[in-house]
Scaffold this motif. Structure first.
Motif: not given
Length: 273
Positions: A219, A41, A28, A59-61, A56-57, A32-33, A36
């Protein structure tokens, strides 16, 4: 996600003639998404089951498919939602049910992510799996903190180590870690930071060696505290940093003042939201 992305056959719910369950060990990244990989993604957007790591942040979740079943398997210091053996067994069980499983792990699965242990368990059980690399915290966090890991004038090598060793395991080779012209990146070392700084100084590094601790790097919550081996632990304690943090030791830390480029967006309070 882009609606025109084709759905791979391997991610469709099993039916007649469908392939058996499969596990994707997905990195992940550091938070920061935008960091990825495209593969990660796409898998998140099409996931059936996601087994989630604590790092896992949010924002990614948020990129996980709304229809996906999300299982929290997070581990924190002295608080494990699931033990590693339980996670291994869960992945095997879900795959044997014919599920397409994304095991989502902070950073890269094979860099202090226990992805190797999970891949071994899957291989021994005869389960098909795929490893999707992610940007490991050392690379992503150091870049966002403005600290290059190597530099011709300051560091010709870089070592990634963990500050949390297996219970009963051997001590780190402090003499090998305390080398000049080297950048040392320490994962999961916040709780042991005073001891780490003391041991590095005792085994050859100058107490004035620059060092930094980065909290939630890449982040909006990123915070960076810099100092030296002599005073970093006290500075971090005074600043109240909390995990997840990454520690960087070496002359390259001196470059942060010049190279820092990332300014986290201010976090709005509930009253201002």
């Amino acid at each position: 996600m882009n609606a025109c992305v084709d759905l791979p056959r391997s991610l469709l719910r099993p039916g007649a003639g469908a392939r058996p369950g499969r596990v994707y060990l997905v990195g992940a990244g550091p938070g920061d998404p935008d960091l990825l990989t495209l593969r990660a993604a796409r898998l998140l957007a099409q996931a059936e089951v996601v087994v989630l790591d604590q790092l896992v942040s949010a924002e990614v979740q948020a990129l996980i498919a709304p229809r996906a079943q999300v299982i929290d398997a997070g581990k924190q210091r002295q608080r494990h939602t699931m033990e590693q053996d339980e996670i291994n067994a869960l992945l095997v069980r879900l795959a044997r049910q014919g599920r397409q499983v994304v095991r989502l792990k902070g950073g890269d699965p094979f860099v202090f992510g226990r992805g190797g242990e999970e891949a071994q368990a899957l291989a021994e059980a005869g389960i098909e799996f795929e490893v999707v690399p992610g940007i490991t915290a050392a690379c992503g966090v150091s870049a966002y903190a403005g600290i290059p890991l190597t530099h011709r004038d300051h560091a010709q090598s870089c070592s990634f180590v963990t500050g949390h060793v297996k219970e009963g395991g051997p001590e780190p080779d402090w003499a090998a870690l305390a080398q000049p012209q080297q950048t040392l990146v320490i994962y999961m070392g916040l709780a042991a930071l005073p001891r780490i700084c003391t041991q590095l100084a005792a085994h050859g590094l100058s107490p004035e060696t620059p060092a930094a601790v980065v909290q939630q790097g890449t982040t909006a919550a990123q915070r960076v505290v810099t100092g030296t081996l002599a005073d970093l632990a006290a500075r971090v304690q005074a600043a109240g940093l909390r995990s997840p943090c990454l520690t960087i030791v070496g002359e390259v830390v001196r470059l942060r003042e010049q190279l820092a480029w990332f300014e986290p967006a201010p976090v709005l309070s509930a009253a201002c939201a």
